[in-house]
Scaffold this motif. Structure first.
Motif, PDB file in Angstrom:
ATOM      1  N   ASN A   2     -26.912  43.224  59.408  1.00  0.00           N
ATOM      2  CA  ASN A   2     -28.048  42.139  59.491  1.00  0.00           C
ATOM      3  C   ASN A   2     -29.141  42.490  58.438  1.00  0.00           C
ATOM      4  OD1 ASN A   2     -29.662  40.096  61.020  1.00  0.00           O
ATOM      5  ND2 ASN A   2     -30.932  41.930  61.964  1.00  0.00           N
ATOM      6  N   THR A  34     -27.225  38.757  61.780  1.00  0.00           N
ATOM      7  CA  THR A  34     -26.248  38.783  62.599  1.00  0.00           C
ATOM      8  C   THR A  34     -26.690  38.914  64.085  1.00  0.00           C
ATOM      9  OG1 THR A  34     -26.307  41.097  62.058  1.00  0.00           O
ATOM     10  CG2 THR A  34     -24.688  39.607  60.743  1.00  0.00           C
ATOM     11  N   MET A  71     -25.156  34.233  61.757  1.00  0.00           N
ATOM     12  CA  MET A  71     -23.708  34.379  62.149  1.00  0.00           C
ATOM     13  C   MET A  71     -23.521  34.037  63.717  1.00  0.00           C
ATOM     14  SD  MET A  71     -22.407  35.411  59.263  1.00  0.00           S
ATOM     15  CE  MET A  71     -20.836  36.392  59.911  1.00  0.00           C
TER      16      MET A  71
END
Length: 426
Positions: free
Chosen positions: A396, A425, A338
């Motif tokens: 995450n 993430t 991300m």
């Protein structure tokens, strides 16, 4: 033969007693009324009795002769009507004229018999010879069937007989049959035996390797090159087994290539200028400009075989096996980051779907609950890690599942593809 009464009449008319003067005188005295002497009376009685005895003897003698002639004629008629060759009457009392032919023809009048003992017999009647079955003869009213010593009884299929060089007859032995004209090492050879009694011996290198019984077939594998003799009776034929004279060599680039999002492995062959036939195990393939291209849509193992023929018609075969570094799965990434500014990394969309012009549906599932958290049919709209049900970005290290359903898969390609995605993430 004349009537017996006529014969007796002629005999009595021609009979004349000798003149006796004393007898005549005695007869005259009786006519005059005088009585003859006893001596002359006895003589007249004896003469009368003698005349009667002579006439009776002549009558019975001629009657016996007539009966014998009738018996001879009846015997000759029976033999003539029941034999294939007309027979003549050879009776001792009645012989035919020596002027008759040895083999008389039917419908020809017969000559009258000559005189027999001074008496002329009646002529033999003309008789047509009937059509008589040569296999049946009637003798004394009994039917006899002659035994035919030359007859043969046929049982089953008769053997074909032909004369040999010495003029003697021998049974015609049929040659063995085989399923092909040419054979190569590794071929299946079928030998048939069409004969009813003789067996076929299959001989190679002076050794009998197989025996085929009459009316059967057997198959064996040609393991060695050379001549093979098929021997049956006085027949022998030879078949030949050849070894392939050329080899094939397959070349391949084991790098998995993607052409328009489709996996492809290319194979080429050398060693033979004859046409080559290709096959691939568990994968579709196509021949393009002499190159065999395999599309491994699933699995890592790829096996291909190239087959051809040499100048003798024997097959030349080569097989190539390779292991791919990865399995084709629409060339999809294993996860998304991300934090990356590259949309190809920060979003999820199988790369093959971006290159292939095919309808599809992409589903993203929550691995824990199995709920669908994302769905699209647009290859440009990749998933960005957000649960559409809550609008939150997944934490995450989260693990999600994906599935693609193709609307128009290629030949040999599965309709569905599946995989997992790890969310990053941080």
């Amino acid at each position: 033969m004349k009537n017996i009464e006529q014969i007796l009449k002629e005999s009595l008319e021609n009979h004349e007693l000798p003149f006796n003067e004393a007898a005549w005188e005695s007869m005259s005295k009786r006519l005059d009324g005088t009585t003859p002497s006893p001596f002359y009376r006895k003589w007249w009685v004896a003469a009368s009795v003698g005349t009667v005895l002579v006439g009776s003897a002549l009558f019975f003698g001629l009657n016996a002769q007539s009966d014998a002639e009738k018996t001879a004629k009846n015997s000759a008629s029976v033999v003539s009507q029941n034999s294939t060759t007309p027979q003549t009457n050879n009776s001792s009392e009645n012989r035919l004229s020596t002027n008759n032919n040895a083999n008389p023809q039917t419908n020809t009048p017969q000559a009258e018999n000559p005189l027999v003992n001074g008496t002329q017999s009646a002529p033999i009647a003309n008789t047509n010879t009937p059509n008589v079955d040569p296999g049946h003869i009637v003798v004394n009213s009994k039917e006899i069937t002659p035994r035919n010593t030359n007859s043969q009884v046929s049982q089953g299929t008769p053997s074909k007989v032909t004369p040999d060089n010495n003029g003697e007859q021998r049974t015609n032995i049929l040659a063995a049959t085989s399923n092909k004209a040419k054979y190569c090492v590794g071929d299946d050879i079928e030998i048939g035996n069409p004969n009813e009694t003789a067996s076929v011996s299959v001989i190679q290198n002076n050794k009998t390797i197989l025996t085929v019984k009459p009316g059967t077939k057997k198959t064996f594998v040609a393991s060695n090159e050379g001549a093979v003799d098929l021997v049956v009776g006085n027949q022998k034929q030879t078949i030949y087994i050849s070894k392939p004279t050329s080899d094939l060599y397959i070349s391949v680039d084991q790098t998995l290539l993607y052409e328009n999002g489709i996996p492809a492995i290319s194979f080429t062959v050398s060693g033979n200028n004859a046409p080559v036939h290709w096959t691939a195990e568990n994968h579709p393939g196509e021949l393009v400009n002499g190159t065999f291209i395999v599309h491994p849509y699933n699995g890592k193992e790829v096996s291909v075989t190239a087959s051809s023929k040499d100048l003798n018609g024997c097959p030349a075969t080569e097989t190539k096996r390779i292991t791919l570094p990865e399995t084709y799965n629409l060339n999809a990434p294993k996860g998304i980051d991300m934090n990356s500014s590259d949309s190809r990394v920060s979003t999820f969309m199988p790369h093959a779907l971006k290159e292939r012009n095919t309808p599809f549906e992409l589903y993203i599932y929550d691995a824990k609950t199995g709920r669908v958290i994302y769905k699209t049919t647009d290859s440009s709209a990749g998933w960005n890690g957000v649960d559409n049900n809550t609008g939150e970005v997944l934490a995450n290290g989260s693990l999600v599942l994906w599935k693609v359903v193709l609307g128009n898969p290629n030949p040999g390609e599965p309709r569905e593809y599946k995989g997992t995605i790890v969310i990053k993430t941080q």
